[in-house]
Design an enzyme around this catalytic site. Structure first.
Site, short mmCIF file in Angstrom:
data_model
loop_
_atom_site.label_atom_id
_atom_site.label_comp_id
_atom_site.label_asym_id
_atom_site.label_seq_id
_atom_site.Cartn_x
_atom_site.Cartn_y
_atom_site.Cartn_z
N PRO A 111 6.46 0.89 14.91
CA PRO A 111 5.39 1.08 13.92
C PRO A 111 4.85 -0.28 13.47
O PRO A 111 5.45 -1.32 13.79
CB PRO A 111 6.14 1.76 12.78
CG PRO A 111 7.52 1.22 12.84
CD PRO A 111 7.80 0.93 14.31
N ASP B 282 -4.84 9.98 6.32
CA ASP B 282 -4.63 8.63 6.82
C ASP B 282 -5.91 7.81 6.59
O ASP B 282 -7.01 8.34 6.51
CB ASP B 282 -4.34 8.71 8.33
CG ASP B 282 -3.84 7.39 8.88
OD1 ASP B 282 -2.62 7.22 8.97
OD2 ASP B 282 -4.68 6.53 9.24
N HIS C 271 7.53 6.96 8.24
CA HIS C 271 6.38 7.85 8.03
C HIS C 271 6.09 8.61 9.31
O HIS C 271 6.50 8.20 10.40
CB HIS C 271 5.16 7.05 7.57
CG HIS C 271 4.76 5.99 8.54
ND1 HIS C 271 5.30 4.72 8.51
CD2 HIS C 271 3.90 6.01 9.58
CE1 HIS C 271 4.79 4.00 9.49
NE2 HIS C 271 3.93 4.76 10.16
N HIS D 213 5.62 6.57 15.39
CA HIS D 213 5.35 5.43 16.28
C HIS D 213 6.62 4.60 16.44
O HIS D 213 7.34 4.38 15.47
CB HIS D 213 4.29 4.50 15.66
CG HIS D 213 2.90 4.95 15.88
ND1 HIS D 213 1.86 4.57 15.07
CD2 HIS D 213 2.35 5.75 16.83
CE1 HIS D 213 0.74 5.09 15.51
NE2 HIS D 213 1.00 5.83 16.56
N LYS E 134 -7.42 6.16 8.60
CA LYS E 134 -8.35 6.26 9.74
C LYS E 134 -9.21 7.53 9.72
O LYS E 134 -10.10 7.68 10.53
CB LYS E 134 -7.56 6.22 11.06
CG LYS E 134 -6.97 4.86 11.35
CD LYS E 134 -6.58 4.68 12.78
CE LYS E 134 -5.35 5.44 13.16
NZ LYS E 134 -4.13 5.04 12.45
N TYR F 271 4.31 -0.57 10.09
CA TYR F 271 4.87 -0.60 8.74
C TYR F 271 6.26 0.02 8.78
O TYR F 271 6.39 1.21 9.13
CB TYR F 271 3.96 0.15 7.77
CG TYR F 271 2.56 -0.41 7.78
CD1 TYR F 271 2.25 -1.57 7.07
CD2 TYR F 271 1.57 0.18 8.56
CE1 TYR F 271 0.98 -2.12 7.12
CE2 TYR F 271 0.30 -0.36 8.61
CZ TYR F 271 0.02 -1.51 7.90
OH TYR F 271 -1.24 -2.05 7.96
N TRP G 218 0.83 -1.22 0.00
CA TRP G 218 0.00 0.00 0.00
C TRP G 218 0.86 1.26 0.00
O TRP G 218 0.50 2.27 -0.61
CB TRP G 218 -0.98 -0.01 1.18
CG TRP G 218 -0.36 0.16 2.55
CD1 TRP G 218 0.13 -0.83 3.35
CD2 TRP G 218 -0.16 1.40 3.26
NE1 TRP G 218 0.63 -0.28 4.51
CE2 TRP G 218 0.46 1.07 4.48
CE3 TRP G 218 -0.44 2.73 2.99
CZ2 TRP G 218 0.81 2.04 5.42
CZ3 TRP G 218 -0.09 3.70 3.93
CH2 TRP G 218 0.53 3.34 5.13
N GLU H 38 -4.67 6.21 -4.34
CA GLU H 38 -4.89 7.40 -3.52
C GLU H 38 -4.23 8.66 -4.10
O GLU H 38 -4.05 9.64 -3.36
CB GLU H 38 -4.42 7.18 -2.07
CG GLU H 38 -5.06 5.98 -1.39
CD GLU H 38 -4.71 5.88 0.08
OE1 GLU H 38 -4.92 6.85 0.83
OE2 GLU H 38 -4.21 4.80 0.49
N1 GTA Z 1 -3.76 6.63 3.51
O1 GTA Z 1 -3.77 2.13 2.75
C1 GTA Z 1 -3.55 3.05 3.54
C2 GTA Z 1 -3.09 2.88 4.87
N2 GTA Z 1 -2.78 1.77 5.61
C3 GTA Z 1 -2.85 0.39 5.21
C4 GTA Z 1 -2.38 2.19 6.83
N3 GTA Z 1 -2.42 3.52 6.88
C5 GTA Z 1 -2.86 3.98 5.68
N4 GTA Z 1 -3.07 5.24 5.25
C6 GTA Z 1 -3.52 5.40 3.98
N5 GTA Z 1 -3.74 4.34 3.15
O2 GTA Z 1 -1.87 5.63 10.81
C7 GTA Z 1 -2.05 4.35 7.99
C8 GTA Z 1 -2.50 3.80 9.33
C9 GTA Z 1 -1.49 4.40 10.30
C10 GTA Z 1 -0.25 4.55 9.43
C11 GTA Z 1 0.78 3.51 9.76
O3 GTA Z 1 -0.65 4.38 8.10
O4 GTA Z 1 -3.84 4.15 9.64
P1 GTA Z 1 2.12 2.68 11.87
O5 GTA Z 1 3.06 1.95 11.00
O6 GTA Z 1 2.72 3.43 12.98
O7 GTA Z 1 1.10 1.58 12.25
O8 GTA Z 1 1.25 3.73 11.04
P2 GTA Z 1 -0.01 1.54 13.38
O9 GTA Z 1 0.22 2.55 14.38
O10 GTA Z 1 -0.12 0.15 13.89
O11 GTA Z 1 -1.26 1.81 12.61
P3 GTA Z 1 -2.67 1.97 13.12
O12 GTA Z 1 -3.47 1.31 12.07
O13 GTA Z 1 -2.87 3.40 13.40
O14 GTA Z 1 -2.87 1.14 14.48
C12 GTA Z 1 -2.70 1.66 15.79
C13 GTA Z 1 -3.81 1.13 16.67
O15 GTA Z 1 -4.93 1.96 16.43
C14 GTA Z 1 -4.26 -0.29 16.30
O16 GTA Z 1 -3.60 -1.26 17.03
C15 GTA Z 1 -5.73 -0.26 16.62
O17 GTA Z 1 -5.96 -0.71 17.92
C16 GTA Z 1 -6.10 1.20 16.51
N6 GTA Z 1 -6.90 1.45 15.31
C17 GTA Z 1 -6.53 1.21 14.04
N7 GTA Z 1 -7.53 1.55 13.18
C18 GTA Z 1 -8.54 2.01 13.94
C19 GTA Z 1 -9.83 2.48 13.65
N8 GTA Z 1 -10.29 2.58 12.38
N9 GTA Z 1 -10.60 2.86 14.68
C20 GTA Z 1 -10.16 2.81 15.93
N10 GTA Z 1 -8.94 2.35 16.28
C21 GTA Z 1 -8.14 1.95 15.30
#
Ligand code: GTA
Length: 332
Positions: free
Chosen positions: A266, A200, A272, A263, A202, A268, A170, A180
């Site tokens: 992280p 993001d 970032h 983070h 989210k 990924y 991605w 995107e």
């Molecule tokens: N634009 O395809 C994408 C994409 N993906 C696959 C990930 N990200 C993307 N952004 C775009 N397109 O902020 C974003 C993620 C994240 C960042 C990667 O890239 O949303 P990271 O490597 O530090 O990973 O950041 P991290 O912190 O694990 O990511 P994430 O998903 O934020 O998870 C942190 C915690 O937040 C999770 O363990 C979960 O408990 C919680 N969480 C995740 N998603 C949600 C949600 N939708 N609602 C509530 N809580 C959530």
């Protein structure tokens, strides 16, 4: 635990969830395809819920696991009730919104209201095909704090993340403008100092109070905070300054109301930076995970190899494969 990597998408290891509640018996025709549900989904008609992974009444969100139709590959669905948009309320409170009275007492009445569908959207994220790592990530499990010394990083963490990380497809799709592209808020194309800033996954982009953008650097050799040295100060400063300026201009939010952080660990391992509204208690913005970019820059300015020398503390969940590795190394 059953390996079904023969039906996995490119770069993904797909493992059937051992906690599954539905039977994947021989009468179920296994769909041997790498087509993702994202190609043509319009409803959850063929979705079979197998497990509730986690739910949170404060964020009004629930994460579940399931399967689409006869596809053996698991899907993870994240559902989140969204907050109200000021401008929409006037349109919502009309004859299309019905109410059911629960009780009334003097001047007070309690009702369940049913706004029309357009005002009732639930932010829905579908991960399909999901890997065992996705299922673990969105499941609830007790967490413990880890003190990661440089030695622990070198001997335990680094070899593990090289072999066990999430697919980065991605990220490359964004950097190559394959996905995107229309969502990009700012891009600096320089291969060393450049990055792409975009909303993001989210963020629904409807509410400024939960604003969430991410800046992804173009260079592919930086994996995490651990790799940052004085050589990267110009990149970090540029992401901080240009990121804040562009968000402030586009979304009309003061720069000083932006929380800018990375983070550790992280999910990924392609460097970032997260940008969230200060008013938003964003998932992953707590002290055991978030490192403010301004502090990171200052630490490196004081000690150029700060992040190669520092002991970093973070929370590790019991179901994470790294947890076992750290236990074996007597760190947990
Ligand atoms: N634009 O395809 C994408 C994409 N993906 C696959 C990930 N990200 C993307 N952004 C775009 N397109 O902020 C974003 C993620 C994240 C960042 C990667 O890239 O949303 P990271 O490597 O530090 O990973 O950041 P991290 O912190 O694990 O990511 P994430 O998903 O934020 O998870 C942190 C915690 O937040 C999770 O363990 C979960 O408990 C919680 N969480 C995740 N998603 C949600 C949600 N939708 N609602 C509530 N809580 C959530």
């Amino acid at each position: 635990r059953k390996q079904v990597s023969d039906v996995a998408g490119e770069g993904d290891e797909v493992v059937a969830n051992e906690n599954k509640k539905i039977k994947l018996s021989s009468e179920v025709e296994v769909k041997r395809t790498s087509v993702s549900v994202h190609e043509n989904i319009s409803s959850f008609e063929n979705f079979h819920l197998t497990k509730i992974l986690n739910q949170n009444s404060s964020t009004k969100s629930i994460f579940v696991e399931g399967r689409f139709g006869n596809d053996i590959r698991p899907a993870v669905i994240l559902l989140e009730k969204t907050s109200f948009v000021d401008e929409a309320i006037k349109k919502m409170l009309c004859k299309d919104m019905t109410v059911k009275q629960q009780f009334h007492n003097d001047i007070y009445g309690s009702y369940e209201g049913f706004p029309s569908a357009e005002f009732n959207g639930v932010k829905t994220t579908i991960i399909h095909p999901a890997t065992e790592k996705h299922i673990q990530k969105y499941s609830s499990h007790p967490a413990y704090l880890v003190q990661e010394t440089p030695e622990v990083y070198k001997n335990v963490i680094e070899p593990h993340i090289q072999s066990q990380q999430f697919s980065m497809q991605w990220v490359y799709n964004i950097l190559d403008h394959k996905s995107e592209a229309d969502r990009i808020v700012f891009e600096d194309k320089d291969p060393i100092l450049g990055f792409i800033l975009l909303p993001d996954l989210k963020w629904d982009m409807k509410h400024i109070d939960n604003l969430y953008l991410v800046a992804i650097c173009h260079r592919k050799d930086l994996h995490s905070l651990r790799d940052l040295t004085a050589d990267h100060l110009q990149l970090l400063k540029s992401i901080s300054e240009k990121g804040k300026q562009n968000i402030a201009k586009k979304f009309n939010i003061p720069e000083k109301q932006l929380r800018v952080y990375v983070h550790y660990q992280p999910s990924y391992y392609h460097f970032h930076v997260h940008f969230t509204a200060l008013s938003f208690d964003a998932p992953g913005s707590h002290v055991e995970r978030a490192h403010l970019l301004d502090m990171v820059i200052q630490n490196i300015q004081m000690v150029p190899d700060y992040y190669q020398k520092a002991t970093l503390v973070y929370a590790m969940r019991e179901n994470d494969p790294l947890y076992t590795k750290l236990q074996e190394a007597n760190v947990l």
